[in-house]
Design an enzyme around this catalytic site. Sequence first.
Site, PDB file in Angstrom:
ATOM      1  N   ASP A 149       0.823  -1.221   0.000  1.00 55.45           N
ATOM      2  CA  ASP A 149       0.000   0.000   0.000  1.00 55.45           C
ATOM      3  C   ASP A 149       0.852   1.264   0.000  1.00 55.45           C
ATOM      4  OD1 ASP A 149      -2.390  -1.334   0.034  1.00 55.45           O
ATOM      5  OD2 ASP A 149      -3.178  -0.293   1.784  1.00 55.45           O
ATOM      6  N   GLY A 212     -12.317   4.771   5.143  1.00 56.06           N
ATOM      7  CA  GLY A 212     -10.972   5.328   5.237  1.00 56.06           C
ATOM      8  C   GLY A 212     -10.774   6.197   4.010  1.00 56.06           C
ATOM      9  N   GLU A 385      -7.910  -2.277  -7.124  1.00 59.58           N
ATOM     10  CA  GLU A 385      -6.641  -2.636  -6.493  1.00 59.58           C
ATOM     11  C   GLU A 385      -6.260  -4.086  -6.775  1.00 59.58           C
ATOM     12  OE1 GLU A 385      -6.462  -0.434  -2.365  1.00 59.58           O
ATOM     13  OE2 GLU A 385      -8.543  -0.795  -2.913  1.00 59.58           O
TER      14      GLU A 385
END
EC number: 2.7.2.1
Length: 398
Positions: A149, A212, A385
């Site tokens: 990440d 988030g 992702e």
Amino acid sequence: MKILVINCGSSSLKYQLINPETEEVFAKGLCERIGIDGSKLEYEVVAKDFEKKLETPMPSHKEALELVISHLTDKEIGVIASVDEVDAIGHRVVHGGEEFAQSVLINDAVLKAIEANNDLAPLHNPANLMGIRTCMELMPGKKNVAVFDTAFHQTMKPEAFMYPLPYEDYKELKVRKYGFHGTSHLYVSGIMREIMGNPEHSKIIVCHLGNGASITAVKDGKSVDTSMGLTPLQGLMMGTRCGDIDPAAVLFVKNKRGLTDAQMDDRMNKKSGILGLFGKSSDCRDLENAVVEGDERAILAESVSMHRLRSYIGAYAAIMGGVDAICFTGGIGENSSMTREKALEGLEFLGVELDKEINSVRKKGNVKLSKDSSKVLIYKIPTNEELVIARDTFRLAK
């Protein structure tokens, strides 16, 4: 070519079986409440529009992965005959520290380096390692790749990532800004550059907005600044996280309320943000409904959140010397027209012109939201992702 993508949490395991060349998703799903009562498996065969949900004990990640493999290889509902058809396994790893600026093939040295960063991501890295080791045990001989990440943000210069604490805190404790959601910011900014015709120079701001949330300035394809820091607590106001606050406020509240370190950490990470100011929910949809109904604390929470998001957009335009495109992604960024509209209010001086009519219509895929007269492109781009992880795994494992 079939890549198994694994995203392991402390009590969850998300998975997808993907062809990174055609982008076809064969199967995907989730194991949740691992090691807790009420463990559940979700399994979906995308092409057949088949879904299965099963509640069954999963004492550990090993049992969870065994269950996933048994479904993937099932004669009736499976998509492969055996795990021999899995070419490689890609793993999401939250924190790569300064050691990893790109994805890597996993070996013993890489495992040790990931473990060395456990202090920087105590909730995530140990779980990520558990997933890697479980895959190595159940599918020996397969190549495993770690996709971090934090890696995309390793192009930040010291003026962007250093904290003005005593220098030894950086040298000895690795305290600095790392940033997160890097895989998402990489993917979305890459799609935006493709839409723009892959120019040599570009200034893109990506807003990844979910429970988030983070925002990144991407100049010429590289991350030059991002809102999250040493941990995902810094930056934007989020569902339950406070984002940027005066560090002295932490000590003040902790001492006045007689809280332990763990209690204060929990207060900032799980009881703040939208939940803290609104008081009723951390869900953006609940907040928006309450705003429409005139709830004063909902209006306060939304206005604080949008003020902070606009502040970052303006700051990143200044850092890059302008902005060519602003992209919205993540669960809220993709689905909340109100958030997108409020986030861009007052930014006309930058050349931002949102087409409110198009913005209010729900459309799938990459959607242009700016008026033709806008000097800045505005797009809604769904993130992917898992595809980034699959592509990197394919590239490194072949």
